[in-house]
Design a protein around this motif. Structure first.
Motif, PDB file in Angstrom:
ATOM      1  N   LEU A  54       0.830  -1.212   0.000  1.00 64.17           N
ATOM      2  CA  LEU A  54       0.000   0.000   0.000  1.00 64.17           C
ATOM      3  C   LEU A  54       0.861   1.257   0.000  1.00 64.17           C
ATOM      4  O   LEU A  54       0.450   2.300  -0.478  1.00 64.17           O
ATOM      5  CB  LEU A  54      -0.935   0.000   1.206  1.00 64.17           C
ATOM      6  N   TYR A  55       2.059   1.149   0.608  1.00 65.81           N
ATOM      7  CA  TYR A  55       3.011   2.255   0.594  1.00 65.81           C
ATOM      8  C   TYR A  55       4.323   1.765   0.013  1.00 65.81           C
ATOM      9  O   TYR A  55       4.698   0.603   0.206  1.00 65.81           O
ATOM     10  CB  TYR A  55       3.309   2.762   2.011  1.00 65.81           C
ATOM     11  N   GLN A  56       5.036   2.661  -0.654  1.00 60.70           N
ATOM     12  CA  GLN A  56       6.382   2.348  -1.134  1.00 60.70           C
ATOM     13  C   GLN A  56       7.400   2.924  -0.154  1.00 60.70           C
ATOM     14  O   GLN A  56       7.341   4.104   0.169  1.00 60.70           O
ATOM     15  CB  GLN A  56       6.606   2.947  -2.530  1.00 60.70           C
ATOM     16  N   PRO A  57       8.340   2.102   0.317  1.00 62.29           N
ATOM     17  CA  PRO A  57       9.338   2.630   1.247  1.00 62.29           C
ATOM     18  C   PRO A  57      10.343   3.512   0.510  1.00 62.29           C
ATOM     19  O   PRO A  57      10.592   3.303  -0.681  1.00 62.29           O
ATOM     20  CB  PRO A  57      10.012   1.365   1.775  1.00 62.29           C
ATOM     21  N   GLU A  58      10.902   4.488   1.226  1.00 65.41           N
ATOM     22  CA  GLU A  58      11.936   5.328   0.616  1.00 65.41           C
ATOM     23  C   GLU A  58      13.274   4.594   0.603  1.00 65.41           C
ATOM     24  O   GLU A  58      14.108   4.826  -0.259  1.00 65.41           O
ATOM     25  CB  GLU A  58      12.114   6.642   1.388  1.00 65.41           C
ATOM     26  N   GLU A  59      13.468   3.758   1.609  1.00 69.34           N
ATOM     27  CA  GLU A  59      14.717   2.992   1.675  1.00 69.34           C
ATOM     28  C   GLU A  59      14.442   1.597   2.212  1.00 69.34           C
ATOM     29  O   GLU A  59      13.407   1.350   2.809  1.00 69.34           O
ATOM     30  CB  GLU A  59      15.715   3.679   2.622  1.00 69.34           C
ATOM     31  N   GLY A  60      15.405   0.712   2.030  1.00 68.70           N
ATOM     32  CA  GLY A  60      15.306  -0.629   2.577  1.00 68.70           C
ATOM     33  C   GLY A  60      14.925  -1.641   1.520  1.00 68.70           C
ATOM     34  O   GLY A  60      14.585  -1.288   0.388  1.00 68.70           O
ATOM     35  N   ILE A  71       7.188  -4.713  -3.959  1.00 70.07           N
ATOM     36  CA  ILE A  71       5.748  -4.916  -3.785  1.00 70.07           C
ATOM     37  C   ILE A  71       5.057  -3.598  -4.110  1.00 70.07           C
ATOM     38  O   ILE A  71       4.867  -2.746  -3.253  1.00 70.07           O
ATOM     39  CB  ILE A  71       5.437  -5.418  -2.363  1.00 70.07           C
ATOM     40  N   THR A  72       4.707  -3.453  -5.386  1.00 67.02           N
ATOM     41  CA  THR A  72       4.222  -2.154  -5.846  1.00 67.02           C
ATOM     42  C   THR A  72       2.753  -1.906  -5.517  1.00 67.02           C
ATOM     43  O   THR A  72       2.305  -0.769  -5.489  1.00 67.02           O
ATOM     44  CB  THR A  72       4.429  -2.014  -7.363  1.00 67.02           C
ATOM     45  N   ASP A  73       1.985  -2.973  -5.326  1.00 68.78           N
ATOM     46  CA  ASP A  73       0.595  -2.790  -4.907  1.00 68.78           C
ATOM     47  C   ASP A  73       0.082  -4.091  -4.279  1.00 68.78           C
ATOM     48  O   ASP A  73       0.745  -5.123  -4.366  1.00 68.78           O
ATOM     49  CB  ASP A  73      -0.286  -2.339  -6.090  1.00 68.78           C
ATOM     50  N   PRO A  74      -1.105  -4.044  -3.660  1.00 76.17           N
ATOM     51  CA  PRO A  74      -1.617  -5.234  -2.953  1.00 76.17           C
ATOM     52  C   PRO A  74      -1.797  -6.459  -3.850  1.00 76.17           C
ATOM     53  O   PRO A  74      -1.702  -7.587  -3.376  1.00 76.17           O
ATOM     54  CB  PRO A  74      -2.955  -4.764  -2.382  1.00 76.17           C
TER      55      PRO A  74
END
Ligand SMILES: Nc1ncnc2c1ncn2[C@@H]1O[C@H](COP(=O)(O)OP(=O)(O)OP(=O)(O)O)[C@@H](O)[C@H]1O
Ligand SMILES: [Mg+2]
Length: 509
Positions: A54-60, A71-74
């Motif tokens: 549901l959210y894209q991380p900025e890092e990791g 994981i770009t979407d559910p």
């Protein structure tokens, strides 16, 4: 052989004005139940929403069975075998159970989904895991517990191997919690792996293998449950010692503030769920209502607060008859209400926190003058309440929707307590709150009592009822069947009374 089914390494996720996840690592072993623990607003739901796409991380980075993934979407999450049961359910209320379960899942080759085939599959899954549901019932007609089972089935229907449960037990009754624990046991026995978010340390101790703790967006570490205890977990999470006992002086009850006589309130199916109820609450006392869910608690509160029509009987607040007055009129009589359902009756999610703080008072002075809202005063007030109640939000201008579940709850409590009502009705007030926040809210309720306010508390947590109440009224089948002194009873006896049993020593008082 790969040890971890999921690795979230050094995850960072920012929102405007806040770093919700700052370098957090969580590794999930196959077949384990892994707790994710942290204060309200610590970043738990955010981290899980990152895992669910549901959210894209900025890092990791995220690895599934050792493979780095994006994981770009559910839908991607589903395909990777990740399913999530959200903190606030996402079901379509006028659809049936089966329709909700198949909604959005991949259609067959013909492009169609056969409802009866789907219903059959739902039935099989529900038997396999002990998730009893009625495949043809509409969501709006079923209990919260069953809605949750629908959410779980939805993930299993899509073939989830990794299940994320975001505070599943916060909305459940003790009996339903027992059932859910059995279901989780069965799921891991079948080889699934579970991440469980809960604020209840007892549950973590009972069902989890390991626990990852986060504090204010930062990872604190992961501990083995067999090597820890509730006090230690609480301290890891809050960063200080937490006292689980409530300190309070003897109550000094005064005049009767709320007097209910022969009350009858119908439920949605037009059956009397409050059925000839008598009750009084005095100024300066906390009266706790204990009962198994569905014995009229909800209808009682909705009847008192004007959210539901009363069929017959009398409700007097400070001597004034209020039966079937509008909610606003009843509020103006001096009633505060911390509602059971924070989204339905507590907040307007698209309004700012500031606006939500004056939902009942915006039309009065000093917030309004000759019909014009004074936003400066409104936001001044909001700022003060946010500080006093430790509502963790980037600012008073943030929409309520962007707050974590527990902080939404704290905002409602702040608003209702601050109006200093002569009668405060608190329904499941600490639902979804972390142990530190619970400690604070309990002390606030006692403070109100000591100021001479009447507090009516409804809670499924017997601990909470026992610790806070000056008197306990047991509700059963729409009536108060006993009023007991918490010092002269125990959980066992309460349980018996709640099931319709009689007290040995005395009759009904
Ligand atoms: N969509 C969003 N937009 C802006 N800020 C957000 C959003 N979602 C969460 N936040 C902020 O991120 C922080 C972490 O919130 P999150 O919901 O992850 O907390 P939590 O640990 O799940 O808390 P709780 O136990 O209360 O549910 C909070 O400060 C919250 O206000
Ligand atoms: Mg959350």
């Amino acid at each position: 052989m790969e040890e971890y089914v999921i690795e979230m390494n050094n995850i960072r996720k920012e929102f405007p004005g806040i770093v919700a996840n700052d370098n957090i690592t969580l590794q999930l072993k196959k077949g384990e139940i892994h707790a994710l623990l942290g204060e309200n607003g610590a970043g738990k739901s955010t981290l899980m929403n990152v895992l669910f796409g549901l959210y894209q991380p900025e890092e990791g980075e995220i690895k599934v069975k050792g493979q780095p993934v994006k994981i770009t979407d559910p839908n991607v999450a589903n395909r990777l075998g990740i399913g999530m049961v959200h903190q606030h359910f996402m079901l379509v209320h006028n659809f049936t159970v089966t329709e909700n379960i198949i909604l959005g899942s991949e259609p067959t080759k013909s492009g169609k989904i056969n409802i009866s085939d789907a219903a059959k599959k739902v039935d099989e899954l529900s038997k396999q895991y002990g998730l009893s549901v009625d495949p043809y019932a509409k969501i709006e007609d079923i209990s919260v517990g069953m809605q949750q089972r629908v959410e779980i089935l939805k993930t299993l229907y899509r073939g989830a191997e990794i299940l994320i449960f975001d505070e599943p037990t916060a909305v459940l009754t003790p009996q339903e919690i027992k059932e859910l624990i059995q279901i989780m046991d069965r799921l891991v026995k079948e080889g699934k792996s579970i991440i469980l978010i809960t604020h209840k340390l007892k549950e973590i101790m009972e069902v989890c293998d390991r626990c990852t703790v986060i504090r204010k967006g930062k990872g604190i570490g992961t501990v083995n449950i067999s090597e820890t205890n509730p006090d230690h977990l609480a301290e890891l999470m809050v960063g200080r010692e937490v006292h689980f006992k409530v300190d309070k002086k003897e109550a000094v009850p005064k005049d009767v503030e709320l007097e209910i006589k022969d009350l009858v309130v119908m439920d949605a199916r037009n059956i009397p769920s409050v059925n000839g109820l008598n009750l009084s609450v005095k100024a300066g006392e906390i009266l706790g209502i204990a009962g198994v869910d569905g014995n009229g608690q909800t209808e009682l509160i909705e009847g008192i607060t004007g959210l539901r029509k009363v069929k017959s009987g009398s409700i007097k607040i400070n001597g004034k008859e209020v039966v079937n007055l509008s909610s606003r009129k009843i509020t103006e009589t001096g009633v505060g209400h911390i509602p059971q359902d924070r989204h339905k009756h507590g907040l307007v999610l698209d309004y700012t926190i500031g606006e939500n703080m004056v939902l009942q008072t915006y039309y009065q002075k000093p917030f309004s003058k000759s019909g014009i809202l004074n936003f400066n005063t409104i936001y001044e007030k909001a700022k003060q309440l946010i500080k006093e109640y430790d509502v963790r939000t980037p600012s008073e201008y943030t929409p309520a929707r962007a707050l974590s579940g527990g902080n939404q709850q704290k905002a409602i409590i702040a608003r209702e307590v601050d109006r200093s009502p002569s009668l405060l009705i608190a329904a499941q007030p600490t639902r979804g709150l972390d142990v530190g926040a619970i400690e604070f809210i309990h002390s606030k309720l006692i403070e109100e009592r000591d100021k001479g306010k009447a507090v009516l508390l409804v809670s499924f947590e017997l601990d909470e009822i026992m610790n806070l109440s000056d008197r306990i009224a047991v509700i059963y089948e729409g009536k108060i069947v006993a009023v007991v002194d918490p010092k002269e009873t125990n959980e066992q006896e309460l349980g018996l009374l709640m099931a319709g049993g009689k007290r040995e020593s005395e009759g009904v008082s």
